[in-house]
Design an enzyme around this catalytic site. Structure first.
Site, short mmCIF file in Angstrom:
data_model
loop_
_atom_site.label_atom_id
_atom_site.label_comp_id
_atom_site.label_asym_id
_atom_site.label_seq_id
_atom_site.Cartn_x
_atom_site.Cartn_y
_atom_site.Cartn_z
N ARG A 25 0.82 -1.22 0.00
CA ARG A 25 0.00 0.00 0.00
C ARG A 25 0.85 1.27 0.00
O ARG A 25 0.48 2.27 0.61
CB ARG A 25 -0.97 0.02 1.19
CG ARG A 25 -1.96 -1.13 1.21
CD ARG A 25 -2.96 -0.97 0.08
NE ARG A 25 -4.08 -1.88 0.20
CZ ARG A 25 -5.26 -1.56 0.71
NH1 ARG A 25 -5.50 -0.37 1.15
NH2 ARG A 25 -6.21 -2.45 0.77
N ARG A 38 -6.64 12.86 -4.32
CA ARG A 38 -7.85 12.14 -3.94
C ARG A 38 -8.96 13.11 -3.50
O ARG A 38 -10.14 12.76 -3.57
CB ARG A 38 -7.44 11.20 -2.82
CG ARG A 38 -8.30 10.11 -2.37
CD ARG A 38 -8.91 9.21 -3.34
NE ARG A 38 -9.87 8.46 -2.56
CZ ARG A 38 -11.06 8.91 -2.26
NH1 ARG A 38 -11.48 10.05 -2.73
NH2 ARG A 38 -11.88 8.18 -1.50
N ASP A 74 -7.15 -1.95 -7.41
CA ASP A 74 -7.71 -2.65 -6.26
C ASP A 74 -7.99 -4.10 -6.64
O ASP A 74 -8.20 -4.40 -7.82
CB ASP A 74 -9.00 -1.99 -5.77
CG ASP A 74 -9.38 -2.49 -4.38
OD1 ASP A 74 -8.82 -1.96 -3.40
OD2 ASP A 74 -10.17 -3.43 -4.27
N TYR A 149 -15.33 -11.25 -0.17
CA TYR A 149 -16.08 -10.02 -0.45
C TYR A 149 -17.34 -10.31 -1.27
O TYR A 149 -18.39 -9.72 -1.04
CB TYR A 149 -15.20 -9.01 -1.19
CG TYR A 149 -14.15 -8.40 -0.29
CD1 TYR A 149 -14.50 -7.47 0.69
CD2 TYR A 149 -12.82 -8.75 -0.39
CE1 TYR A 149 -13.56 -6.91 1.53
CE2 TYR A 149 -11.86 -8.20 0.45
CZ TYR A 149 -12.24 -7.28 1.41
OH TYR A 149 -11.29 -6.74 2.25
#
Ligand code: CP3
Length: 344
Positions: A25, A38, A74, A149
């Site tokens: 990350r 962002r 992602d 998920y």
């Protein structure tokens, strides 16, 4: 003389000029320049706009002397490409969680060039801009982590819904995992063809499984992905297993180059279990970045000492860096690892 990447050499268990380091990350919210971008662009738009994904990928390499870049994207991005309706809040939330065979059968094959062309375009943009000959790592989610998920529908501590699915509908779980395993093989092979120089599978939730369930479900699908990749590319393959201490014994015959290890077990012990055929990547506790500078060096030295027992060591954190981390701690860590391990 051609430049030899320390990261790629360590993956291949070859001698290195210094221990390579990158940070899981490493592109993200602990960096002011990421937060700045962002604040204007939402996360999905960042990942879908090749110029912006390339910019964010390169940000940490401009600031620190990191030995590898990782694509900014992602693990859920390819699933969106397969038509799964999901949002990032900021963790992934799936609108219609997958619980039935009909839903599994309705999942299409992933054709990366058609379904996620922006990922491949990002890779093509990043490659020529990489500083210091640093290689680019492509990645995907481990099939079981993606199942977590898809079946639970949202982030969870225990993923009880997903884990009980393995027991209540084991055949459906295997079918879903096979499908995801094949899709991730296609996805990663396309990333390598576009220019990714190593490929990593993130199995963030493997540690929820007992060894028997891990072998039957998670690892079976990973073997499928990795053996397909071995046929299609010769870049190094990395399997990161979070909370995997109890599972290491089952990984020694998995056909990958590197095992990524969380901070809970010392690398020396892990390497003994994995055997001479695997390099290791890790495994400083992300919390250690909050130690005073001299203490941080001491913790890094212990990871380096343990890593020397392995046939190859890539320094990293044991899991993703926390958004609250002071960037200066990463600067100090990178410099320290390089200075401490430099061969004259
Ligand atoms: O620098 C890098 O490592 C590349 C970028 C990257 C992201 N996600 C960006 C991201 C990588 C490699 C991932 C992988 C990922 N995504 C994993 C596996 C690694 C791990 O940490 O275990 C998992 C489980 C996910 C799922 C996911 N995506 C979660 C749980 C979240 C929310 C929590 C969080 O860390 O923010 C996301 C969203 C996400 N993915 C963000 C980023 C930078 C935050 C989005 C934002 O900026 O608001």
């Amino acid at each position: 003389m051609t430049f030899q990447s320390t990261f790629l050499a360590a993956c291949r268990r070859q001698p290195v000029a210094h221990t390579p380091i990158w940070v899981m990350r490493q592109a993200g919210r602990y960096l002011p320049e990421y937060r700045e971008l962002r604040s204007k662009v939402d996360f999905e738009a960042l990942t879908r706009t090749p110029e912006l994904a390339a910019e964010v990928t390169l940000q940490p390499l401009r600031r620190f002397e990191l030995d590898a870049a990782i694509l900014f994207s992602d693990i859920m991005t390819p699933l969106q490409g397969m038509g799964v309706d999901l949002t990032f809040e900021p963790g992934p939330v799936v609108r219609d969680p997958i619980r039935t065979d009909a839903q599994i059968d309705a999942l299409p094959q992933l054709i990366p060039e058609r379904d996620v062309p922006f990922v491949l375009e990002s890779i093509r943009l990043i490659r020529p801009q990489l500083p210091r000959g640093a290689p680019l790592i492509g990645f995907a989610g481990g099939p079981f982590t993606l199942l977590c998920y898809l079946v639970s529908g949202r982030p969870s501590k225990e993923f009880g819904v997903a884990r009980s699915f393995l027991y209540s509908q084991p055949r459906s779980a295997e079918r879903l995992l096979d499908h995801l395993g094949d899709a991730m093989a296609a996805y990663l092979a396309a990333q390598a063809a576009a220019g990714a120089q190593a490929l990593m599978l993130f199995e963030s939730w493997a540690g929820l499984l007992a060894p028997a369930q891990f072998s039957r479900f998670a690892l079976r699908a990973v073997r499928r992905t990795m053996s397909a990749l071995r046929q299609r590319t010769d870049v190094p393959l990395i399997y990161y297993v979070n909370q995997g201490s109890a599972l290491m014994g089952t990984l020694s015959d998995l056909d990958v180059d590197v095992i990524g290890v969380d901070w809970r077990s010392p690398l020396g012990e892990v390497s003994k279990v994995l055997g001479p055929g695997k390099a290791v990547q890790g495994n400083l506790d992300p919390a250690a970045l909050f130690a005073p500078p001299e203490e941080l060096k001491h913790h890094a030295d212990e990871v380096l000492r343990q890593g020397r027992a392995a046939p190859g060591h890539i320094f990293n954190l044991g899991h993703g860096i926390w958004p609250e981390t002071p960037p200066e701690a990463i600067a100090r860590l990178v410099d320290h690892v390089h200075e401490r391990t430099a061969n004259p």
